[in-house]
Write a protein that holds these residues in place. Structure first.
Motif, short mmCIF file in Angstrom:
data_model
loop_
_atom_site.label_atom_id
_atom_site.label_comp_id
_atom_site.label_asym_id
_atom_site.label_seq_id
_atom_site.Cartn_x
_atom_site.Cartn_y
_atom_site.Cartn_z
N UNK A 160 14.14 3.38 -5.67
CA UNK A 160 13.25 2.67 -6.60
C UNK A 160 13.77 1.27 -6.93
N UNK A 161 15.09 1.16 -7.05
CA UNK A 161 15.69 -0.12 -7.45
C UNK A 161 15.48 -1.19 -6.38
N UNK A 162 15.21 -0.78 -5.15
CA UNK A 162 14.88 -1.75 -4.09
C UNK A 162 13.37 -1.97 -4.05
N UNK A 163 12.61 -0.89 -4.22
CA UNK A 163 11.16 -0.98 -4.06
C UNK A 163 10.50 -1.78 -5.18
N UNK A 164 10.90 -1.50 -6.41
CA UNK A 164 10.15 -2.03 -7.55
C UNK A 164 10.15 -3.57 -7.63
N UNK B 225 4.54 7.36 -5.69
CA UNK B 225 3.35 7.24 -6.52
C UNK B 225 3.73 6.77 -7.93
N UNK B 226 4.84 7.30 -8.44
CA UNK B 226 5.27 6.87 -9.78
C UNK B 226 5.68 5.39 -9.77
N UNK B 227 6.38 4.97 -8.73
CA UNK B 227 6.77 3.56 -8.62
C UNK B 227 5.53 2.66 -8.59
N UNK B 228 4.55 3.06 -7.77
CA UNK B 228 3.33 2.24 -7.64
C UNK B 228 2.54 2.22 -8.96
N UNK B 229 2.59 3.32 -9.71
CA UNK B 229 1.94 3.33 -11.02
C UNK B 229 2.61 2.33 -11.96
N UNK B 230 3.95 2.31 -11.93
CA UNK B 230 4.68 1.40 -12.83
C UNK B 230 4.35 -0.06 -12.56
N UNK B 231 4.12 -0.41 -11.28
CA UNK B 231 3.82 -1.82 -10.96
C UNK B 231 2.31 -2.08 -10.90
N UNK B 232 1.51 -1.09 -11.29
CA UNK B 232 0.05 -1.29 -11.38
C UNK B 232 -0.66 -1.35 -10.05
N UNK B 233 -0.09 -0.71 -9.02
CA UNK B 233 -0.71 -0.77 -7.68
C UNK B 233 -1.22 0.59 -7.20
N UNK B 234 -1.12 1.61 -8.04
CA UNK B 234 -1.47 2.96 -7.57
C UNK B 234 -2.98 3.12 -7.34
#
Lengths: 239, 239
Positions: free
Chosen positions: B161-165, B187-196
């Motif tokens: 996550x620390x690389x993706x976000x 999916x959780x990472x994409x939700x956090x950045x508003x892209x899900x």
């Protein structure tokens, strides 16, 4: 409209980077069977897309060149696609598929997007993917792009330094497309982030006049469709 | 070695995502004319690469499966490629080309890199590029990936996550490959950045059991070779 009337599909066909042998079997078949074929064309000179596919185009196919003025601003380009949409939908209404020839891949930096957005509101759309310039350039240079868990970022040469530099600094592999007149500036950016020495310049990948050079030796008059490859660390370190 | 002795070339051949019709004309021809064909294969079960190309493989071709143990660590995988290199070079020394079948494209996240690094020290290497999973997935979803000056970043689902976000937060279009067991986390990472909400899940692109779903509806048991597409802003806003 009679209930049994069949409507045609819009079919975006990826042609690959330029060598007609890099069409897929599926693309070659779709073009050979086509009754109506659309393609982007400049206002002066030949359509590159049509030239890639020419040996597969049936003699009796209806051709719909979509003339894109070289200096199109947003408004006239929209007019061009609106007009193309009207011509294409006339054939779809008669139950005839319309094949759209797309250099590279239809959905990767392609103008096919503008037809898809319009036509898909009322008609089925299919896409036959093609070989992109990314892997065609890597093949020309016999240079692996990325391996294992590495990221690969495609940037456009038209982007400003302030966008390019932070991204390049994050590492991974990079491909910079649409280099053209931006070559010298891009070289300076790559020097600043320490990536200039491993970068490779490629133009006209897969065509007879293909060029592959260390970035330092790239010509100052690089064509618009030239590319800079920056292999990732996994590749440089040998896996 | 006599001065007129011809050595063979190692030829990496991209097979595309799985549908044999997505081989290029050049790839199909290279395989049809092959006398020696190498391909990666699991220690249990069939080689996916071989299955894509099977209808083009001559009956009398010598086949060199490269058995990759499923749980290979770095050391045994190196041994596998060292051994494959020795077998391949025996044929190259006799002047016979060796065709290596590569799912997708040989230079885009492919194991062909490990042969290229070894064999290119003493023998010519050629690459026939192929359709990658990137554009095959976009075609399956009829979804433009990126347009105009937008960046496109390929990330692997195995990344932390620390690389993706931070990368996702920079914007542009994204393709996350090798999703597999990482689906819920991604999916959780994409939700956090508003892209899900705009993200699309694709598995088995171009094959009969191809699946295209909104990310929210993706199956929990996603296969390793599944993909998440996050179209860029230009595409979402319609050009």
């Amino acid at each position: 409209m009679a209930s049994d009337q069949v409507i045609g599909s819009l079919v975006g066909v990826g042609l690959g980077p330029g060598d007609p042998e890099l069409l897929t079997l599926k693309a070659a078949k779709a073009i050979r069977c086509a009754r109506v074929i659309a393609y982007p064309a400049p206002d002066v000179g030949d359509s590159f897309a049509r030239s890639i596919a020419s040996q597969f185009i049936p003699e009796d196919a209806v051709e719909l060149p979509i003339i894109i003025p070289m200096l199109a601003q947003h408004f006239p380009a929209n007019e061009v696609y609106d007009q193309a949409q009207r011509k294409i939908e006339k054939h779809l209404d008669q139950g005839t598929d319309v094949i759209v020839l797309c250099q590279g891949d239809p959905l990767f930096y392609g103008s096919f997007m503008y037809l898809l957005i319009r036509v898909s509101k009322a008609y089925p759309v299919k896409v036959i993917p093609g070989v992109t310039s990314l892997t065609a350039c890597a093949a020309a240079a016999t240079l692996p792009l990325c391996g294992r868990t590495e990221s690969l970022t495609v940037l456009t040469g038209t982007s400003e330094d302030s966008l390019l530099e932070p991204r390049l600094s994050q590492g991974g592999a990079f491909v910079i497309v649409k280099v053209g007149v931006h070559l010298s500036r891009l070289r300076r950016v790559l020097q600043r982030v320490g990536m200039a020495d491993t970068a490779v310049y490629v133009s006209h990948a897969s065509l007879p006049h293909q060029r592959v050079l260390p970035l330092a030796d790239a010509p100052v008059d690089a064509p618009y469709f030239s590319t800079i490859l920056v292999p990732g660390g996994n590749v440089i370190r040998g896996g």
